[in-house]
Write a protein that holds these residues in place. Structure first.
Motif, mmCIF file in Angstrom:
data_model
loop_
_atom_site.group_PDB
_atom_site.id
_atom_site.type_symbol
_atom_site.label_atom_id
_atom_site.label_comp_id
_atom_site.label_asym_id
_atom_site.label_seq_id
_atom_site.Cartn_x
_atom_site.Cartn_y
_atom_site.Cartn_z
ATOM 1 N N TYR A 180 0.856 -1.188 0.000
ATOM 2 C CA TYR A 180 0.000 0.000 0.000
ATOM 3 C C TYR A 180 0.887 1.231 0.000
ATOM 4 O O TYR A 180 1.882 1.302 0.734
ATOM 5 C CB TYR A 180 -0.899 -0.010 1.238
ATOM 6 N N SER A 181 0.537 2.250 -0.811
ATOM 7 C CA SER A 181 1.316 3.490 -0.896
ATOM 8 C C SER A 181 0.382 4.684 -0.790
ATOM 9 O O SER A 181 -0.701 4.692 -1.388
ATOM 10 C CB SER A 181 2.074 3.566 -2.231
ATOM 11 N N SER A 182 0.823 5.703 -0.021
ATOM 12 C CA SER A 182 -0.011 6.901 0.113
ATOM 13 C C SER A 182 0.787 8.028 0.753
ATOM 14 O O SER A 182 1.743 7.794 1.498
ATOM 15 C CB SER A 182 -1.246 6.614 0.974
ATOM 16 N N TYR A 183 0.384 9.260 0.444
ATOM 17 C CA TYR A 183 0.921 10.431 1.124
ATOM 18 C C TYR A 183 0.162 10.644 2.427
ATOM 19 O O TYR A 183 -1.053 10.400 2.509
ATOM 20 C CB TYR A 183 0.792 11.676 0.257
ATOM 21 N N LEU A 184 0.868 11.123 3.446
ATOM 22 C CA LEU A 184 0.267 11.416 4.746
ATOM 23 C C LEU A 184 0.711 12.797 5.206
ATOM 24 O O LEU A 184 1.707 13.351 4.708
ATOM 25 C CB LEU A 184 0.685 10.369 5.785
ATOM 26 N N PHE A 185 -0.036 13.350 6.174
ATOM 27 C CA PHE A 185 0.322 14.625 6.818
ATOM 28 C C PHE A 185 0.520 15.737 5.788
ATOM 29 O O PHE A 185 1.573 16.381 5.714
ATOM 30 C CB PHE A 185 1.582 14.476 7.681
ATOM 31 N N LYS A 186 -0.529 15.918 4.963
ATOM 32 C CA LYS A 186 -0.515 16.956 3.933
ATOM 33 C C LYS A 186 0.685 16.803 2.993
ATOM 34 O O LYS A 186 1.382 17.758 2.654
ATOM 35 C CB LYS A 186 -0.522 18.345 4.576
ATOM 36 N N LYS A 187 0.937 15.569 2.638
ATOM 37 C CA LYS A 187 2.012 15.185 1.716
ATOM 38 C C LYS A 187 3.416 15.458 2.267
ATOM 39 O O LYS A 187 4.385 15.512 1.508
ATOM 40 C CB LYS A 187 1.842 15.868 0.357
ATOM 41 N N ALA A 188 3.515 15.587 3.592
ATOM 42 C CA ALA A 188 4.841 15.760 4.206
ATOM 43 C C ALA A 188 5.592 14.437 4.253
ATOM 44 O O ALA A 188 6.823 14.423 4.336
ATOM 45 C CB ALA A 188 4.708 16.341 5.610
ATOM 46 N N MET A 189 4.859 13.306 4.216
ATOM 47 C CA MET A 189 5.486 11.996 4.270
ATOM 48 C C MET A 189 4.825 11.076 3.254
ATOM 49 O O MET A 189 3.611 11.113 3.064
ATOM 50 C CB MET A 189 5.362 11.391 5.675
ATOM 51 N N TYR A 190 5.649 10.258 2.586
ATOM 52 C CA TYR A 190 5.140 9.245 1.663
ATOM 53 C C TYR A 190 5.378 7.887 2.297
ATOM 54 O O TYR A 190 6.495 7.566 2.714
ATOM 55 C CB TYR A 190 5.860 9.339 0.319
#
Length: 663
Positions: A562-572
């Protein structure tokens, strides 16, 4: 004297180079440009532009170039992909088809073999210790607009860690150098398997202002030390497979010996340079003519030390204490090239080469009244050529080489044709013929153990390979190769020593039948939303009457993630599970005295799944890796081995990080 000459050339290369004009950037392939679009790394300039016209001076990620030995150019990639997960290991490359031993820095058992080769000289030997030995083809060169640093770290087993530090800078547009060191120390879970390795690399490349003269070179020093224990004793094998909780602490399992260690150590000085006699812009016909020279000096040795003889494992010895076997090789290589290219004919190269080799030992061995020579040395003169032509969607490549004079015969022919329909679809067909003398340690070996002394006069091993590859990015990558191998040289226990000997020595033999070997490899990735299933499946079929080339029929690696951006794209974030599996087969055994794998046809190994859970993240240009390796080890039975008597790893959790700095 040869060493002094090479060192002086490198001093000249590194200290006498100053230039200020900009250099034309090498061409970057389209797949690399696609990675650049996906890379979110922001590189800040050292100073703030004083006006709007200076904004374009800010470097881009694709300006940080990596140039391979074959002059293929990519650039620094700070993305987080599943391929990065596969390469986050001791070798720092995808190790599909390799079965690692329990401790980091030990050897790997090969689950597949590639018989495509352009070598026409014998290899050193001790092949089990060369997986982390960096050859000329493994060294890259760089060109960067600002200094670049990369730090790699990964935890090891018990005491120690793995670290790789790299730095490169262009002191001017014409001159770049890089310096790097990879070091490992790991105690391991079993008795007497400590590993301690180091790989130092220094590279430089240079071009004059008018681009007529180009030079690049490297200095590499390597030392790879392993403690050796000969694997588990027979009683300990039973205790390991029983799953008895008493033996989950692997350090209490008894091994065959605890008084030996081996080391592979080498240093290499390598220089390539060329001068353009006619440049493309000098004429209207787009002719180019240049001369080139390659010079490489390598000095290496493999040494096995043991404080007292283990006659129950290796047989009788000439002495009982302080055993030391040391094989050395000095090789000085020179090649002169004439390169011509034309927009109609393509690119042609003619070359002549000289190999000055000196392999052997510092003592003579007299066995049964026969003196075994201690040196193989001489000069080999070779001739060869290359061809490259690109026309619209077609690319044709060809290469050939032949040993003209000297003790070792050898030749090769390699041809490849590629058709590229578009950016997503391409097809490649290739053919390869090779005739090469067996490795030096198969021809000549000396040891303090009596039955490990020989001088053989084997004929060349001849291989032919026909290969096809079909790439369709949206669907799959399929590779098929069919090989025929004649006079294959291998290691095996010598049953002729049965009479009066309780221990059979491992010695080299030459197969007298033709082997046919088929490989079919399928790679694809299926995406559904933020989930993906990445598959690599290898099917192999061997037709071999003597059963000297053993591989599993099926080897597979499947990753659901599974892949996704988190924390308003601060972390991938990437997280998932990887399954590694291969079918049962007669897995090769490992001999620590020779540092070679040898065939055995008594017991099959395999048919055990290995499940790894990983959680990886990218924050700016930092990638963080967390993995639970082989978390199913206690659920599927204790039948997992890297080689007979050498168990694979139990469940363990490991952490690591890769960090890039752009100054």
């Amino acid at each position: 004297m040869n060493k002094i000459i090479v060192v002086l050339l490198f001093v000249w290369l590194c200290n006498g180079l100053n230039a200020q004009d900009k250099r034309t950037k090498p061409t970057i392939d389209e797949s690399s440009l696609l990675k650049a679009k996906q890379d979110t790394t922001i590189i800040k300039p050292k100073t703030t532009p004083r006006n709007s016209k200076e904004k374009d001076t800010q470097p881009r990620i694709q300006d940080y170039l990596i140039i391979s030995h074959e002059n293929d150019t990519t650039f620094v990639d700070t993305t987080l992909t599943i391929q990065k997960e596969y390469k986050f290991n001791y070798l720092r490359r995808d190790n599909f088809g390799l079965m690692p031993f329990s401790n980091l820095g030990q050897t790997y058992n090969s689950l597949t073999f590639n018989f495509q080769s352009s070598n026409i000289m014998p290899s050193f030997g001790a092949r089990a210790r060369h997986f982390n030995y960096m050859e000329i083809e493994d060294i890259n060169y760089y060109r960067v607009p600002t200094p670049l640093t990369e730090l790699f770290f990964k935890t090891a087993f018990e005491q120690g860690q793995l670290a790789d530090s790299f730095f490169t800078v262009n002191t001017s547009p014409q001159f770049n150098f890089s310096i790097a060191y990879k070091g490992l120390r790991s105690l391991g879970k079993y008795q007497h398997i400590l590993t301690s390795t180091g790989n130092f690399r220094f590279t430089s490349n240079y071009s004059t202002k008018n681009k007529r003269y180009n030079a690049r070179g490297h200095i590499v020093t390597q030392d790879l030390l392993n403690q050796e224990n000969g694997g588990l004793q027979d009683g300990s094998v039973l205790n390991f497979e029983s799953g008895d909780p008493e033996f989950i602490d692997r350090s209490i399992l008894e091994v065959n010996f605890e008084n030996a260690e081996s080391i592979l150590r080498g240093k290499r000085f390598h220089l390539e340079h060329n001068y353009k006699i006619i440049r493309e812009k000098d004429t209207l016909s787009k002719n180019k003519l240049s001369i080139g020279h390659i010079m490489s000096f390598e000095d290496k040795y493999f040494q096995y030390d043991q404080t007292s003889a283990t006659t129950s494992f290796f047989g009788n010895a000439f002495k009982t204490t302080n055993l030391k076997d040391r094989a050395t090789l000095e090789n000085f290589y020179n090649q002169l090239q004439l390169n011509y290219s034309n927009n109609i004919l393509g690119s042609l190269q003619f070359n002549i080469s000289n190999n000055n080799y000196n392999y052997g030992y510092d003592k003579l061995v007299i066995l049964n009244g026969v003196t075994i020579i201690n040196r193989l040395k001489g000069n080999i003169l070779s001739a060869g050529g290359k061809y490259l032509k690109e026309y619209k969607s077609f690319t044709l490549k060809g290469e050939a080489g032949l040993n003209v004079s000297g003790e070792f015969d050898g030749n090769f022919i390699k041809a490849q044709a590629t058709f590229k329909l578009n950016e997503d679809i391409s097809a490649t067909a290739s053919i390869n013929h090779n005739s090469q003398a067996p490795n030096y340690n198969a021809l000549l070996y000396q040891s303090d153990y009596i039955n490990y002394n020989w001088r053989n006069n084997f004929t060349n091993t001849e291989t032919q390979q026909l290969a096809f590859q079909l790439k369709y990015k949206k669907l799959a990558n399929i590779t098929v190769d069919f090989n025929t191998i004649n006079d294959y040289v291998y290691f095996k226990e010598d049953i002729s020593f049965t009479a009066g000997n309780s221990v059979l020595p491992v010695r080299p033999f030459q197969n007298n039948a033709t082997i046919t070997y088929l490989r079919v490899k399928f790679e694809n990735e299926i995406k559904f939303g933020k989930f993906a299933l990445n598959n690599t499946i290898l099917y192999q079929n061997v037709q071999d009457d003597n059963e000297v080339l053993n591989v599993p029929d099926l080897t597979t690696r499947n990753t659901l993630y599974y892949s996704s951006y988190l924390f308003k794209k601060a972390m991938y974030l990437q997280t998932g599970v990887t399954l590694n599996y291969f079918t049962k087969y007669y897995m090769n055994s490992y001999n620590p005295l020779l540092a070679e794998f040898y065939i055995q046809n008594e017991r099959e190994f395999g048919d055990f799944p290995r499940l790894d859970f990983f959680l990886n993240a990218k924050i700016r240009q930092t990638r963080i890796y967390l993995k639970a390796e082989h978390f199913n080890s206690s659920l599927t039975g204790y039948n997992y081995y890297s080689a007979p008597t050498y168990p694979y790893r139990d469940f363990t959790i490991r952490f690591g990080v890769v960090w890039n700095f752009f100054l």
